[in-house]
Scaffold this active site. Structure first.
Site, PDB file in Angstrom:
ATOM      1  CG  HIS A   4      -1.914   1.174   1.281  1.00 16.39           C
ATOM      2  ND1 HIS A   4      -2.992   1.083   0.792  1.00 16.39           N
ATOM      3  CD2 HIS A   4      -1.709   2.507   1.645  1.00 16.39           C
ATOM      4  CE1 HIS A   4      -3.718   2.365   0.593  1.00 16.39           C
ATOM      5  NE2 HIS A   4      -3.062   3.112   1.214  1.00 16.39           N
ATOM      6  CB  CYS A   5       2.065   3.215  -2.570  1.00 17.30           C
ATOM      7  SG  CYS A   5       3.286   4.910  -2.715  1.00 17.30           S
ATOM      8  N   PRO A   6       1.114   5.267   0.434  1.00 21.75           N
ATOM      9  CG  PRO A   6       2.237   6.390   2.173  1.00 21.75           C
ATOM     10  CD  PRO A   6       2.319   4.966   1.372  1.00 21.75           C
TER      11      PRO A   6
END
Length: 308
Positions: free
Chosen positions: A159-161
């Site tokens: 998961h990439c913010p």
């Protein structure tokens, strides 16, 4: 090879849902065809702030390159060529960012772990399936649950913010393009900054910019720092993603040292699977497959999800 019942450590064994279970499966489980017509968006505060910051930093870089370095230049073709090149890279980077953020990464439909659905699968005797206890879905092989998206994602890498989304089966291509175009635009900006510093030193900071020398120095220094940070981060991510694709192994699978129970694709087969079709310039096009989709608020129990 380990038996299928022990291949994924993050899966818990739970009974299938019954008609009396306290779960609103009618409102939460929609067909994949229906979800394909909607834009995907995650309402996560940290992710939205990071995504907006990404856009602001790219816009800042474009402002400095265009108005501080290129427009004041006396070399017309130098300004035109570099202006067109940098702005094209910026547009491609931001377009890839949008596609990554607004594309369903491969979410498994919620609440489909019902007896009716199980009966429709026509499972073979002894075949093992798994249910995610968090989103109450039948969990496919290589799917992992994301606590931020609150969904199980097929071939979830991480998961990439910065893109406010998971990188998974359906949007990994756009994430790779995003990191590539940001890295290229960062290199271009750093080269232009170096040439601008040389020009300003030779001209004693009097004719190299329409801004005052102190403002020009501050703007260029900040752009250099931004370019170095962006290039380092995105170049590493780009290399990591290409390595994962060529080895047919997601970052989660690598970190958890999961033994593959699937038949790994060869390097080029993995690239073709992610980018679609044989090698061509279309691999670098973030607009492939784009179409306008309807936006719709959806209420989710216990989750910050607003998906489209």
């Amino acid at each position: 090879m380990q038996p299928s019942g022990h291949r994924l450590r993050d899966i818990e064994h739970h009974p299938l849902l019954t008609d009396n279970d306290n779960y609103d499966s009618a409102s939460s489980s929609s067909s994949e065809a229906d979800m394909a017509d909607r834009v995907w968006f995650i309402r996560d505060g940290c992710g939205m702030v990071c995504a907006v910051m990404t856009w602001l930093l790219v816009v800042y870089a474009d402002f400095v390159v265009t108005f501080v370095m290129l427009l004041p230049s006396k070399d017309f073709w130098y300004s035109v060529v570099n202006g067109v090149l940098f702005n094209c890279l910026a547009v491609l980077a931001l377009s890839s960012h949008l596609r990554t953020m607004l594309t369903d990464p491969g979410a498994v439909p919620k609440g489909n772990a019902t007896k009716e659905y199980m009966e429709s699968l026509q499972l073979k005797p002894g075949e093992v399936i798994y249910k995610c206890p968090k989103c109450c879905c039948i969990k496919p092989e290589r799917a992992h649950h994301c606590s931020i998206c609150k969904r199980c994602i097929r071939k979830m890498d991480h998961h990439c913010p910065w893109v406010n989304n998971c990188v998974g089966e359906k949007n990994q291509r756009f994430f790779v393009l995003f990191t590539m175009y940001i890295a290229l635009s960062s290199i271009h900006a750093l080269i232009l900054c170096g040439l601008q510093f040389i020009s300003c030193v030779r001209g004693q900071w009097t004719e190299c910019s329409d801004f005052s020398p102190p403002i020009t120095v501050i703007l260029l220094v900040f752009l250099c720092l931004e370019g170095l940070l962006f290039f380092t981060f995105t170049a590493v991510m780009f290399g990591t993603q290409i390595h994962s694709i060529c080895n047919d192994e997601t970052e989660i699978e690598r970190l958890k040292s999961e033994k593959p129970t699937w038949e790994r694709r060869l390097r080029w087969e993995g690239m073709k699977s992610v980018f679609g079709g044989p090698p061509s310039l279309l691999w670098m096009n973030p607009f492939v497959g784009f179409r306008f989709r309807r936006l719709q608020m959806r209420t989710r129990k216990g989750g910050p999800e607003f998906s489209v």
